[in-house]
Design an enzyme around this catalytic site. Structure first.
Site, PDB file in Angstrom:
ATOM      1  N   ARG A 148     -34.317  -1.998 -48.005  1.00 11.17           N
ATOM      2  CA  ARG A 148     -33.630  -3.089 -47.335  1.00 11.17           C
ATOM      3  C   ARG A 148     -32.139  -2.960 -47.656  1.00 11.17           C
ATOM      4  O   ARG A 148     -31.764  -2.408 -48.683  1.00 11.17           O
ATOM      5  CB  ARG A 148     -34.148  -4.442 -47.818  1.00 11.17           C
ATOM      6  CG  ARG A 148     -35.646  -4.667 -47.612  1.00 11.17           C
ATOM      7  CD  ARG A 148     -36.053  -6.025 -48.191  1.00 11.17           C
ATOM      8  NE  ARG A 148     -37.461  -6.325 -47.947  1.00 11.17           N
ATOM      9  CZ  ARG A 148     -38.435  -6.126 -48.831  1.00 11.17           C
ATOM     10  NH1 ARG A 148     -38.146  -5.614 -50.020  1.00 11.17           N
ATOM     11  NH2 ARG A 148     -39.683  -6.431 -48.547  1.00 11.17           N
ATOM     12  N   LYS A 172     -37.401  -8.329 -52.885  1.00 12.65           N
ATOM     13  CA  LYS A 172     -37.461  -9.780 -52.687  1.00 12.65           C
ATOM     14  C   LYS A 172     -38.110 -10.459 -53.879  1.00 12.65           C
ATOM     15  O   LYS A 172     -39.092  -9.956 -54.433  1.00 12.65           O
ATOM     16  CB  LYS A 172     -38.250 -10.110 -51.414  1.00 12.65           C
ATOM     17  CG  LYS A 172     -37.507  -9.775 -50.122  1.00 12.65           C
ATOM     18  CD  LYS A 172     -38.311 -10.228 -48.920  1.00 12.65           C
ATOM     19  CE  LYS A 172     -37.555  -9.980 -47.623  1.00 12.65           C
ATOM     20  NZ  LYS A 172     -38.334 -10.410 -46.439  1.00 12.65           N
ATOM     21  N   HIS A 244     -31.551  -2.042 -41.079  1.00 14.38           N
ATOM     22  CA  HIS A 244     -33.013  -2.172 -41.143  1.00 14.38           C
ATOM     23  C   HIS A 244     -33.718  -1.156 -40.250  1.00 14.38           C
ATOM     24  O   HIS A 244     -34.895  -0.850 -40.465  1.00 14.38           O
ATOM     25  CB  HIS A 244     -33.419  -3.592 -40.748  1.00 14.38           C
ATOM     26  CG  HIS A 244     -34.538  -4.141 -41.573  1.00 14.38           C
ATOM     27  ND1 HIS A 244     -34.419  -4.408 -42.920  1.00 14.38           N
ATOM     28  CD2 HIS A 244     -35.818  -4.461 -41.246  1.00 14.38           C
ATOM     29  CE1 HIS A 244     -35.565  -4.877 -43.382  1.00 14.38           C
ATOM     30  NE2 HIS A 244     -36.432  -4.916 -42.391  1.00 14.38           N
ATOM     31  N   ARG A 247     -35.068   1.634 -42.219  1.00 14.33           N
ATOM     32  CA  ARG A 247     -36.298   1.254 -42.941  1.00 14.33           C
ATOM     33  C   ARG A 247     -37.500   1.346 -42.003  1.00 14.33           C
ATOM     34  O   ARG A 247     -38.549   1.876 -42.369  1.00 14.33           O
ATOM     35  CB  ARG A 247     -36.132  -0.162 -43.496  1.00 14.33           C
ATOM     36  CG  ARG A 247     -37.334  -0.741 -44.237  1.00 14.33           C
ATOM     37  CD  ARG A 247     -36.910  -2.048 -44.901  1.00 14.33           C
ATOM     38  NE  ARG A 247     -38.020  -2.876 -45.296  1.00 14.33           N
ATOM     39  CZ  ARG A 247     -38.645  -2.796 -46.474  1.00 14.33           C
ATOM     40  NH1 ARG A 247     -38.285  -1.868 -47.343  1.00 14.33           N
ATOM     41  NH2 ARG A 247     -39.631  -3.616 -46.775  1.00 14.33           N
ATOM     42  N   HIS A 270     -44.014  -4.375 -49.452  1.00 14.60           N
ATOM     43  CA  HIS A 270     -44.680  -5.433 -48.685  1.00 14.60           C
ATOM     44  C   HIS A 270     -45.808  -6.031 -49.515  1.00 14.60           C
ATOM     45  O   HIS A 270     -46.615  -5.307 -50.089  1.00 14.60           O
ATOM     46  CB  HIS A 270     -45.281  -4.877 -47.385  1.00 14.60           C
ATOM     47  CG  HIS A 270     -44.260  -4.558 -46.352  1.00 14.60           C
ATOM     48  ND1 HIS A 270     -44.521  -3.718 -45.277  1.00 14.60           N
ATOM     49  CD2 HIS A 270     -42.965  -4.960 -46.198  1.00 14.60           C
ATOM     50  CE1 HIS A 270     -43.433  -3.633 -44.525  1.00 14.60           C
ATOM     51  NE2 HIS A 270     -42.488  -4.366 -45.062  1.00 14.60           N
ATOM     52  N   TYR A 279     -46.287  -0.864 -38.080  1.00 15.00           N
ATOM     53  CA  TYR A 279     -45.738   0.465 -37.809  1.00 15.00           C
ATOM     54  C   TYR A 279     -46.771   1.408 -37.189  1.00 15.00           C
ATOM     55  O   TYR A 279     -46.408   2.450 -36.664  1.00 15.00           O
ATOM     56  CB  TYR A 279     -45.171   1.076 -39.097  1.00 15.00           C
ATOM     57  CG  TYR A 279     -44.035   0.262 -39.653  1.00 15.00           C
ATOM     58  CD1 TYR A 279     -42.789   0.297 -39.052  1.00 15.00           C
ATOM     59  CD2 TYR A 279     -44.216  -0.561 -40.746  1.00 15.00           C
ATOM     60  CE1 TYR A 279     -41.737  -0.467 -39.543  1.00 15.00           C
ATOM     61  CE2 TYR A 279     -43.172  -1.324 -41.244  1.00 15.00           C
ATOM     62  CZ  TYR A 279     -41.943  -1.278 -40.631  1.00 15.00           C
ATOM     63  OH  TYR A 279     -40.921  -2.039 -41.116  1.00 15.00           O
TER      64      TYR A 279
END
Length: 298
Positions: A148, A172, A244, A247, A270, A279
């Site tokens: 990110r 995150k 992004h 990514r 994730h 994806y």
């Protein structure tokens, strides 16, 4: 149990017990604030007096205002967490949000770059400029590690373990993960650190940051965005790209190449495998090839 006391305690719960990211906490505070104002305007209920029907009316009101389904889903997540907190910490007996379901979300497919487009962007970097090698190393790391933009600009030299081909990433919620780093990214990262960055004055407090701006401080998210936009204009790229995008491309190219979905999930940081699964829907020709290759009736 009033709104002010409940919201104050809820904020402490999110910070201390759930260790949520500051941006998430602020979003949840705004969402519960909306619920409080709605309840006050429609009858003045305290939190423990709110029913499931009241919450449904509230979400219906947000929908009528034109709030996107994704935002409605976040509001419901905040409400569910809020009432879970009241059950745990304030002795609330009945949770009005327990059985509520959020709006069905459509999963928009992120735009990606192919290998040729990524190479063209990298080739468009002017290495004669002082920031040229920094920008090249930056994009190699973005694409090579699937970071990110916040993870990129906060990457520290002490988080690089290039001899064993790993970097440590703070994602995150301040969650740490180890991400493999490939040969091209290592090559240009070493050139930048050993031949370019060593000649740049560094602002106190930023000595450990990998990527620096001209003033010797950490790069901003906006600066990374502008660098990539300018490169896209140089090669006349028609796609609307951002940091992004690299990514997304990282994940897509790995999965199309046969990488295990769980491994990609770990590398991207994730929490849910369903986030990574998006994806697998990107390349329709890839899906057709999978059918032709593996389906017994193809």
């Amino acid at each position: 149990m009033n709104w002010s006391t409940s919201i104050k305690g809820f904020k402490s719960y999110l910070m201390l017990e759930r260790a949520m990211a500051q941006n998430t906490i602020e979003a949840y505070m705004r969402d519960i604030g909306k619920l409080r104002e709605f309840c006050r305007s429609s009858g003045g209920q305290d939190p423990q007096s709110v029913s499931t029907d009241d919450l449904r009316v509230f979400l219906g009101w947000l929908n009528e205002l034109g709030m996107l389904p994704s935002s409605q889903a976040r509001v419901l997540s905040a409400i569910k967490t809020f009432y879970h907190y009241l059950v745990l910490e304030a002795g609330l007996e009945n949770n009005p949000a327990a059985l509520m379901e959020g709006p069905r979300l459509s999963r928009n497919l992120p735009d990606t770059l192919n290998i040729l487009e990524i190479q063209e962007l990298i080739n468009a970097i002017d290495l004669s400029k002082p920031e040229g090698m920094r920008n090249k190393a930056m994009i190699e790391v973005l694409y090579g590690c699937g970071l990110r933009v916040s993870e990129l600009i906060n990457l520290k030299r002490s988080d690089l373990f290039l001899d064993v081909e790993y970097i440590k990433v703070i994602g995150k919620g301040d969650k740490q993960r180890l991400v493999p780093i490939g040969g091209e990214a290592i090559k240009y990262l070493n050139i930048y650190l050993k031949e370019s960055r060593v000649h740049q004055p560094v602002k106190p407090g930023f000595e450990d940051y990998v990527f620096l701006n001209r003033r010797g401080a950490a790069l901003s998210r906006v600066m990374v965005f502008l660098i990539i936009k300018n490169l896209a204009q140089k090669i006349n790229l028609k796609k609307d790209i951002s940091p992004h995008t690299f990514r997304h491309s990282f994940a897509t190219h790995l999965i199309e190449g046969g990488a295990d979905l769980r491994a990609v999930q770990d590398m991207l940081g994730h929490e849910s495998i369903t986030t990574t699964e998006i994806y697998t829907h990107l390349d329709k020709s890839y899906l057709k090839d999978m059918i032709r290759q593996y389906h017994p009736r193809s």
